[in-house]
Design an enzyme around this catalytic site. Structure first.
Site, PDB file in Angstrom:
ATOM      1  N   GLY A   1      45.068  38.869  42.978  1.00 54.53           N
ATOM      2  CA  GLY A   1      43.902  38.615  41.646  1.00 54.53           C
ATOM      3  C   GLY A   1      43.223  38.250  41.317  1.00 54.53           C
ATOM      4  O   GLY A   1      42.724  37.784  40.445  1.00 54.53           O
ATOM      5  N   ASN A   2      44.974  37.702  40.456  1.00 57.35           N
ATOM      6  CA  ASN A   2      45.076  36.304  39.103  1.00 57.35           C
ATOM      7  C   ASN A   2      44.261  35.246  40.111  1.00 57.35           C
ATOM      8  O   ASN A   2      43.955  34.630  39.168  1.00 57.35           O
ATOM      9  CB  ASN A   2      46.026  36.696  38.536  1.00 57.35           C
ATOM     10  CG  ASN A   2      46.656  37.654  37.866  1.00 57.35           C
ATOM     11  OD1 ASN A   2      46.211  38.691  37.391  1.00 57.35           O
ATOM     12  ND2 ASN A   2      47.942  37.659  37.672  1.00 57.35           N
TER      13      ASN A   2
ATOM     14  N   LYS B   1      54.588  49.660  34.457  1.00 59.57           N
ATOM     15  CA  LYS B   1      53.785  49.066  35.493  1.00 59.57           C
ATOM     16  C   LYS B   1      52.255  48.411  34.364  1.00 59.57           C
ATOM     17  O   LYS B   1      51.244  49.295  33.745  1.00 59.57           O
ATOM     18  CB  LYS B   1      52.792  48.802  36.515  1.00 59.57           C
ATOM     19  CG  LYS B   1      51.532  49.078  36.844  1.00 59.57           C
ATOM     20  CD  LYS B   1      51.943  47.000  37.765  1.00 59.57           C
ATOM     21  CE  LYS B   1      50.345  46.173  37.805  1.00 59.57           C
ATOM     22  NZ  LYS B   1      51.319  45.021  38.283  1.00 59.57           N
TER      23      LYS B   1
ATOM     24  N   LYS C   1      50.468  46.005  44.940  1.00 54.04           N
ATOM     25  CA  LYS C   1      49.399  45.222  46.038  1.00 54.04           C
ATOM     26  C   LYS C   1      50.174  44.506  47.333  1.00 54.04           C
ATOM     27  O   LYS C   1      50.280  44.785  47.931  1.00 54.04           O
ATOM     28  CB  LYS C   1      48.117  44.896  46.284  1.00 54.04           C
ATOM     29  CG  LYS C   1      48.592  43.162  45.072  1.00 54.04           C
ATOM     30  CD  LYS C   1      48.043  41.856  46.451  1.00 54.04           C
ATOM     31  CE  LYS C   1      48.105  40.588  46.253  1.00 54.04           C
ATOM     32  NZ  LYS C   1      49.057  40.503  45.086  1.00 54.04           N
TER      33      LYS C   1
ATOM     34  N   LYS D   1      56.146  39.900  45.259  1.00 54.64           N
ATOM     35  CA  LYS D   1      56.215  39.595  46.621  1.00 54.64           C
ATOM     36  C   LYS D   1      56.926  38.711  47.646  1.00 54.64           C
ATOM     37  O   LYS D   1      56.994  38.742  48.600  1.00 54.64           O
ATOM     38  CB  LYS D   1      55.435  37.900  45.642  1.00 54.64           C
ATOM     39  CG  LYS D   1      53.621  38.371  44.989  1.00 54.64           C
ATOM     40  CD  LYS D   1      53.575  36.769  45.161  1.00 54.64           C
ATOM     41  CE  LYS D   1      52.592  37.041  44.025  1.00 54.64           C
ATOM     42  NZ  LYS D   1      51.830  38.387  43.772  1.00 54.64           N
TER      43      LYS D   1
HETATM   44  P1  ADP Z   1      48.629  37.742  42.127  1.00 59.62           P
HETATM   45  O1  ADP Z   1      47.643  38.143  41.499  1.00 59.62           O
HETATM   46  O2  ADP Z   1      48.086  36.489  42.964  1.00 59.62           O
HETATM   47  O3  ADP Z   1      49.392  38.788  42.317  1.00 59.62           O
HETATM   48  P2  ADP Z   1      50.467  36.882  39.478  1.00 59.62           P
HETATM   49  O4  ADP Z   1      49.778  36.620  38.717  1.00 59.62           O
HETATM   50  O5  ADP Z   1      51.491  38.786  39.652  1.00 59.62           O
HETATM   51  O6  ADP Z   1      49.537  36.800  40.508  1.00 59.62           O
HETATM   52  O7  ADP Z   1      52.093  36.003  40.573  1.00 59.62           O
HETATM   53  C1  ADP Z   1      51.930  34.316  40.483  1.00 59.62           C
HETATM   54  C2  ADP Z   1      52.707  34.384  39.582  1.00 59.62           C
HETATM   55  O8  ADP Z   1      54.175  34.402  39.451  1.00 59.62           O
HETATM   56  C3  ADP Z   1      52.509  32.658  39.129  1.00 59.62           C
HETATM   57  O9  ADP Z   1      51.493  32.026  38.718  1.00 59.62           O
HETATM   58  C4  ADP Z   1      54.057  32.610  38.050  1.00 59.62           C
HETATM   59  O10 ADP Z   1      53.525  31.894  36.938  1.00 59.62           O
HETATM   60  C5  ADP Z   1      54.868  33.579  38.594  1.00 59.62           C
HETATM   61  N1  ADP Z   1      56.490  33.165  39.162  1.00 59.62           N
HETATM   62  C6  ADP Z   1      57.009  33.810  38.183  1.00 59.62           C
HETATM   63  N2  ADP Z   1      57.999  33.677  38.928  1.00 59.62           N
HETATM   64  C7  ADP Z   1      58.280  32.764  39.477  1.00 59.62           C
HETATM   65  C8  ADP Z   1      59.112  32.016  40.331  1.00 59.62           C
HETATM   66  N3  ADP Z   1      60.655  31.912  40.629  1.00 59.62           N
HETATM   67  N4  ADP Z   1      58.370  31.198  41.248  1.00 59.62           N
HETATM   68  C9  ADP Z   1      57.094  30.797  41.527  1.00 59.62           C
HETATM   69  N5  ADP Z   1      55.957  31.683  40.287  1.00 59.62           N
HETATM   70  C10 ADP Z   1      56.556  31.986  39.665  1.00 59.62           C
HETATM   71 MG    MG Z   2      50.108  40.234  40.529  1.00 60.50          MG
END
Ligand code: ADP
Ligand code: MG
Length: 302
Positions: free
Chosen positions: A11-12, A120, A203, A265
């Site tokens: 989403g981001n 959350k 998600k 993830k």
């Molecule tokens: P999405 O909307 O794709 O779910 P998120 O913002 O929830 O994105 O997750 C992606 C973010 O996770 C990245 O932009 C990064 O800032 C953060 N992040 C946290 N820990 C890590 C890590 N160990 N390695 C890479 N990214 C990380």
């Molecule tokens: Mg996310």
């Protein structure tokens, strides 16, 4: 040889995380991602899509709040369903006749411990005065570093209820968009009916469940970084390339992946591979094609 690939779009990565992306920005982001999907289709792969909706739901909730005196606010599960339709429509336009969108519900357990401890954060930050009013409506709010934010339960996804429709459309040759935003959370009531509930299913975890349910070979989790890293945000940060599930579990236990962003993830990738998926890849939207080809991202195998 074509493979069945489930791609989860962050989403981001499709909007600004503060929800400020205009409809045009969102359309262009989806069009860009669908360019990669079209290339996969041309190469003979079968694609199923899911997507995040955090910024979009945040915007809908803000509209609810601002218009509450004029039109009745709608529940959170309705907002989630709306974002499945709007993001799905962008995909339909971008893929011209090759896609279908399934409004998808995800079954959760009303006794899930997440309901007793909502963690959350959703929507925007507000001031303390506003929080008192919303708490009066039965909502839970918490103070974070940047201000007050609403928190809701994020229960475990148990079943993708509309998976049979997804499978039928896949068999008919469509790129199916399903379980957007983790799916619309529903519970089975004591009377045996299905009812929406104020919650948000993660998600990434829903994507892993959907990928297992439709027997995808590859799960691609596309976000706004090229891979997961150890020591993220520190000078010692190191990208993670190919990794075994056991190796990634060890890094997870060592606390390398932040909750609410990279944490789910990594957990989703692990669950998929541990339950028989061939490989899971965490990468950027731009990396989708290379990820399926095995050339980029954090690649998790058993
Ligand atoms: P999405 O909307 O794709 O779910 P998120 O913002 O929830 O994105 O997750 C992606 C973010 O996770 C990245 O932009 C990064 O800032 C953060 N992040 C946290 N820990 C890590 C890590 N160990 N390695 C890479 N990214 C990380
Ligand atoms: Mg996310």
């Amino acid at each position: 040889m074509g493979e069945r690939v489930l791609i989860a779009l962050g989403g981001n990565a499709m909007t600004a995380s503060d929800g400020s992306a205009s409809p045009g920005d969102q359309r262009r982001a989806v069009e860009g991602a669908m360019g990669h999907v079209a290339a996969l289709l041309a190469a003979g792969h079968q694609v199923v899509l899911t997507h995040g909706n955090g910024p979009q739901v945040g915007n809908l909730m803000l509209k609810n709040q601002l218009a509450a005196g004029v039109v009745p606010p709608v529940p959170l599960d309705w907002c989630g369903a709306q974002t499945q339709a709007t993001i799905g429509t962008l995909v339909l336009n971008a893929l011209e006749g090759r896609a279908a969108v399934v409004v998808t519900r995800t079954l959760v357990d009303p006794a899930d411990p997440a309901f007793a401890d909502p963690v959350k954060p959703i929507g925007r930050y507000v001031t303390e005065d506003e929080v008192r009013r919303f708490e009066g409506l039965g909502q839970t709010w918490r103070r974070f570093e940047r201000g007050w934010r609403r928190v809701v339960a994020s229960p475990e996804p148990l079943q993708i209820l509309d998976a049979p429709a997804v499978a039928a459309l896949m068999t008919a040759g469509f790129v199916v968009v399903a379980a957007g935003g983790g799916g619309v959370p529903v519970v089975r009531t004591p009377a045996g009916r299905l009812a929406g509930i104020e919650a948000v299913v993660d998600k990434d975890l829903a994507a892993a469940l959907l990928a297992r349910t439709v027997r995808a070979a590859i799960l691609v989790i596309a976000t706004d970084v090229p891979c997961a890293a150890t020591g993220f945000g520190t000078p010692a940060a190191r990208p993670i390339g190919a990794v075994t599930a056991a190796g990634l579990r060890r890094l997870q236990a060592a606390g390398h992946f932040a909750g609410g962003s990279m944490g789910p993830k990594v957990e989703a990738a692990l669950r998929f591979v541990e339950h028989g998926g061939d490989r899971a890849v965490i990468t950027s939207l731009e990396g989708i094609g290379a990820a399926v080809a095995g050339e980029t991202g954090t690649v998790v195998r058993k």
